[in-house]
Design an enzyme around this catalytic site. Sequence first.
Site, mmCIF file in Angstrom:
data_model
loop_
_atom_site.group_PDB
_atom_site.id
_atom_site.type_symbol
_atom_site.label_atom_id
_atom_site.label_comp_id
_atom_site.label_asym_id
_atom_site.label_seq_id
_atom_site.Cartn_x
_atom_site.Cartn_y
_atom_site.Cartn_z
ATOM 1 N N GLU B 60 25.147 -43.623 44.715
ATOM 2 C CA GLU B 60 25.415 -42.238 45.139
ATOM 3 C C GLU B 60 24.309 -41.263 44.747
ATOM 4 O O GLU B 60 23.954 -40.375 45.514
ATOM 5 C CB GLU B 60 26.755 -41.759 44.585
ATOM 6 N N HIS B 129 40.369 -42.058 44.548
ATOM 7 C CA HIS B 129 40.303 -41.904 45.997
ATOM 8 C C HIS B 129 41.088 -40.680 46.454
ATOM 9 O O HIS B 129 41.285 -40.490 47.643
ATOM 10 C CB HIS B 129 40.859 -43.145 46.699
#
Lengths: 320, 320, 351, 351
Positions: B60, B129
């Site tokens: 990321e 999530h």
Amino acid sequence: MPKLTMVQALNSALKGEMERDKDIVVLGEDVGKDGGVFRVTEGLLERFGSERVIDTPLSESGIVGAAIGMAVSGLRPVAEIQFMGFIYPAFDQIFTHAARIRSRSRGRYTCPLVVRVPYGIGIKSPELHSESSEAFFCHMPGIKVVVPASPYHAKGLLVAAIRDPDPVIFLEPTRLYRLIKEEVPDDMYTIPLGKARIVQEGDEMTVIAWGSMLHKTVQAVEGFDAEVIDLMTLNPFDAATVLTSVKKTGRVVIVHEAPKTCGFGAELSATIAEDAMLSLKGPILRVTGPDVVVPLPKLEDYYAPSVERIRKALEEIMKY
Amino acid sequence: MPKLTMVQALNSALKGEMERDKDIVVLGEDVGKDGGVFRVTEGLLERFGSERVIDTPLSESGIVGAAIGMAVSGLRPVAEIQFMGFIYPAFDQIFTHAARIRSRSRGRYTCPLVVRVPYGIGIKSPELHSESSEAFFCHMPGIKVVVPASPYHAKGLLVAAIRDPDPVIFLEPTRLYRLIKEEVPDDMYTIPLGKARIVQEGDEMTVIAWGSMLHKTVQAVEGFDAEVIDLMTLNPFDAATVLTSVKKTGRVVIVHEAPKTCGFGAELSATIAEDAMLSLKGPILRVTGPDVVVPLPKLEDYYAPSVERIRKALEEIMKY
Amino acid sequence: MPEKILNSINITRLEILDATGTVDEALMPRLSDADIRKMFELLTLSRFFDQRALSLQREGRMGTYASILGQEAAQVGSAFALERKDWVFPSFREMGVHIAMNYPLHLLYQYWAGDERGLRTPEDLNIFPICISVGTHIPHATGAAMAAKYRRDNHAVVAYFGDGATSKGDFHEGFNMAGVFKLPVVYICQNNQWAISVPREQQTAAATLAQKAYAYGFDGIQVDGNDIFAVYKATKDALVKARAGEGPTFIECFTYRMAHHTTADDSTRYRQEKEVELWKSKDPILRLKLFMQKRGLWSAEYQAEVDKKSKALIDEAVQRAEAAPPPKPEDMFTSTQEQLTMRQQKQLGEL
Amino acid sequence: MPEKILNSINITRLEILDATGTVDEALMPRLSDADIRKMFELLTLSRFFDQRALSLQREGRMGTYASILGQEAAQVGSAFALERKDWVFPSFREMGVHIAMNYPLHLLYQYWAGDERGLRTPEDLNIFPICISVGTHIPHATGAAMAAKYRRDNHAVVAYFGDGATSKGDFHEGFNMAGVFKLPVVYICQNNQWAISVPREQQTAAATLAQKAYAYGFDGIQVDGNDIFAVYKATKDALVKARAGEGPTFIECFTYRMAHHTTADDSTRYRQEKEVELWKSKDPILRLKLFMQKRGLWSAEYQAEVDKKSKALIDEAVQRAEAAPPPKPEDMFTSTQEQLTMRQQKQLGEL
Ligand SMILES: Cc1ncc(C[n+]2csc(CCOP(=O)(O)OP(=O)(O)O)c2C)c(N)n1
Ligand SMILES: Cc1ncc(C[n+]2csc(CCOP(=O)(O)OP(=O)(O)O)c2C)c(N)n1
Ligand SMILES: [Mg+2]
Ligand SMILES: [Mg+2]
């Protein structure tokens, strides 16, 4: 009692606690041989050896990540991030792990970790050496955020942070590191986390600050009948003390050096607007850094709230 | 006009913009062959090739960092972070670089970067999530934060974000990805960043929400004379629209799913408490997620503000 | 090139048990027949666990689930080398490790059904909660190894992760510190060739993952991850080395993810069925079975018995998991910190 | 070990010009006498720049400053190989690169005096603003190389950083992506043996930094960083390779930080004076001077002329930097985004 600077008081807290508990280890960049770039860890390596005072590679995420692993397996690490501008690489470890381990393991594992971070503007340093991003960490359930404003409180709060069973981000205002000397007991003592202190009582307004802004605030309130609160712990913050004061004075000014938008002042203001609205005589004012990138030294005096800017807000609020 | 889901609307925005401007490239984990784990980038690889639709390593910070390098050298990257829970490793790149490049180079370099991030609770997924951490990015001068709440707005806002000269964090509520279908023009259109929209007018209270909470809010206000504002851009947010409404209604309820403390609701509340205090009839209420780690599916319904919890706040505020 | 050579590195691969069930006797680790049977039973139980999880998910009785199909030997084989008190830092696709360490099966099901209580490791084990954020637990293993070394408590530390995790900054920072401090830690990569849709060759241009260890000054080795003896031996050797104070080791288990990434994934979008077919013949359980057959350790009755026992354990675990009362809203709050904050108390009251 | 060898790697070191000023003719890159003189002049100018910065700092006319003393060849030599339009991503200790690329000297002084305007690179250069956060600019170079490759514009990209930066996650992620996409980028590490007080051996257990490149599937090489010809040749070769589409290279310049970390540091706390003494004899400028002397390219008059010219340039730059009017408060605001937000406008008004 000896008069100490904040650097010395912090050093004394670390020494005393490390004597007491050999599970306490210190790690970070240049914390060993160099004694920390601000000398907060000076003398620890000589006293406690390189197994407990660990010079790490240049690796903030690794430092905090490894400290989490140590904490989980029973040590009590005190990690240093050299400047607040370099804590962001460790943001993920703090949010994703330090804050959540107790919760994720339903209490089987805990993370008694302190991350010490010099922060704030005012020492004419390079880019990213003047950040004040406490608000980020206050939006992380599971993380405590502590900011001392004087040598005495620095020691007592650091000892409390080290003894706390959960992760604490401990912010040290670099501008105050050597600015003030104060009597600090040789012995170990704690100042409880989560409690604010009333620096001076007053009836006409409540002025809330922390860290290096507290001193400018105390200067600015001269001549006003102001109650000044040093928040000391930002998360969880002492809403009771704040609300009691606000209910008494009906006027609020909040001072911080971070950019205004979503700074911690927003949470204070929102809490007051939620729980003490009917006592308010006027708007809740925030005196903060502007919404800009923290500038280099030539502009830094424009950035940080000045005594004068704070006074303007006090005058303004007294119109209500 | 075709009726599209939000996924389809976003896909249409990406396709249309990539047709228009070959400097636009898409990169991220699984955005190519797989079309994105939510299929937002479906079909782009086939249409634009692997030089413009780039499956990256699992990285990321590298994704955002590389996208910054691309943006600075003249491309217009649209990076995808697979879930908001995985944006934290890229926090440093966003704060330290994306937000500051224009400033640090005094305008010589700019960073026209979009980071698309699925966010929010409500689809029964694993840990990390379901995060909703918009407030972090609103405390970064130089970063825009955008959250659409419907397919139509998703497309117009994404096109605007891509055309914006500065970095934008574009949050996509996963719960709404396929929940609603709406007429969405085939052509490209923009919805200006920094502007809120009044979803319904009303006189007795102002209720502010964004993303997936907007829909619960719209349900909750039924039977109340409420003005509902969809903020759409959180940073910089449309204070004028908010304040005008508050001055009319005198009552405010803010709804968001992030934990309360230092959530974006705090900034909204503080702004109102600073600039519209004298119009207020009662406290500014926030209906938010609690200050806890976002739970796994079995507890998620307790976490997110429910229609019922919102209604309670509306009832409460009407007591003033 | 006429330049001076400063350093030379060879990257090696260990194989002991081949697909026909034949072993290289010279390399074969010392394992009793009982050990080998135990390995087989753990592999079988792991597969039963996995198959049941997949069917529960299809029935809507479980959440998104990440199958371990094909990776059982890399998991059970390595965990078999561990001591009960060693620290284990797993990712989300290592239930074979949990099972080999005797982690309660019903807790695993509870976790995958979306209930945090499944992550509360029993007191007699030092398994860390499953890490969802890829690779971010690697520095924790490093830190735990620093603690173990400091305390001289002779616990080794093992971290498990996938090929995708090797691209993360935390892999780098965790490995580098382990090298610098020569820590008692073993890093085990399940190179199952895929990170969702990204194949191993697009994850990194390095010819092997094993060679990444040399960037940190310690050894890396690739093992056939479907060969339980090779995995066991490499892990055992690495643990001996760790406990002897000779520093970290990186083991790349070369294996394959036979199933979709998770139950939310459709792998036909990005990979060829024939690749999957190819790996079927390398099945780790089949291979051990063939070996045991040759050794006279396997029979149809034995298999039936193992299957029956596995099924019974799984049945019981599922039942127990599903019989657990649902978590209560206060469970969201209670372990944020040691004590609830005032604000949390208020929020709990409002729910 | 009876295991299969999968891959073998040799890490090499390049040296051309030794401390006595003698070159290995077989390795010597093609450079005209004018080139060599230019190199010498840039080295000298860099040293003058540095010495003046240090004295300005002592006089309180400049902020905290990071000296480049001893690293001039590693900087000038590599930058000498660059084209004007190549992208350069420097850290905070690469003023020799700026100087070799003809970055305005007065802007450098302005920057180090705490004024952002010094970071506004002139339009005809593609030098990125100095990066203070160690190693975090490495992925930017990777991204710029992705852009260059996509556009086929034949610009190469170079990132500079220190030995300490090799421990950062961003080093790893940036390098790995460069390997995967075979990008036209050259990573140049100034291994000056220290990261503040942390010596190279405590930064990583790897025998060389160069070998870290093999973790990403591309080549790394160590060069004598005080040997301007070796640095130049390695960089030139890497750039040719990059422009030919053959991917990235990592160059470890083995050099030494002769001064304190910065003017805020006291290096006597953590390192031995005799180590510094040892490196004095390896001075990169002295070495080139000895070489030029042998070649008849150096004379006392030439030196005097170079010194005089350098001093004049530095004097002028300092004067110009100090004559710049102070930045205005609105400068804090104006380049946050393209346009001021309403809130910023209000805040600006309140100052
Ligand atoms: C930091 C982070 N980024 C993205 C994801 C989403 N994600 C979940 S698993 C996965 C792929 C992991 O690949 P690998 O490490 O090879 O493990 P495997 O799934 O193959 O076991 C991704 C991208 C994540 N969980 N964490
Ligand atoms: C991310 C980050 N962490 C810490 C620092 C503080 N710091 C400044 S320079 C430095 C050491 C850098 O060492 P190296 O990469 O070898 O470069 P050198 O200073 O030797 O040129 C440190 C720790 C920083 N600037 N950035
Ligand atoms: Mg994988
Ligand atoms: Mg260095």
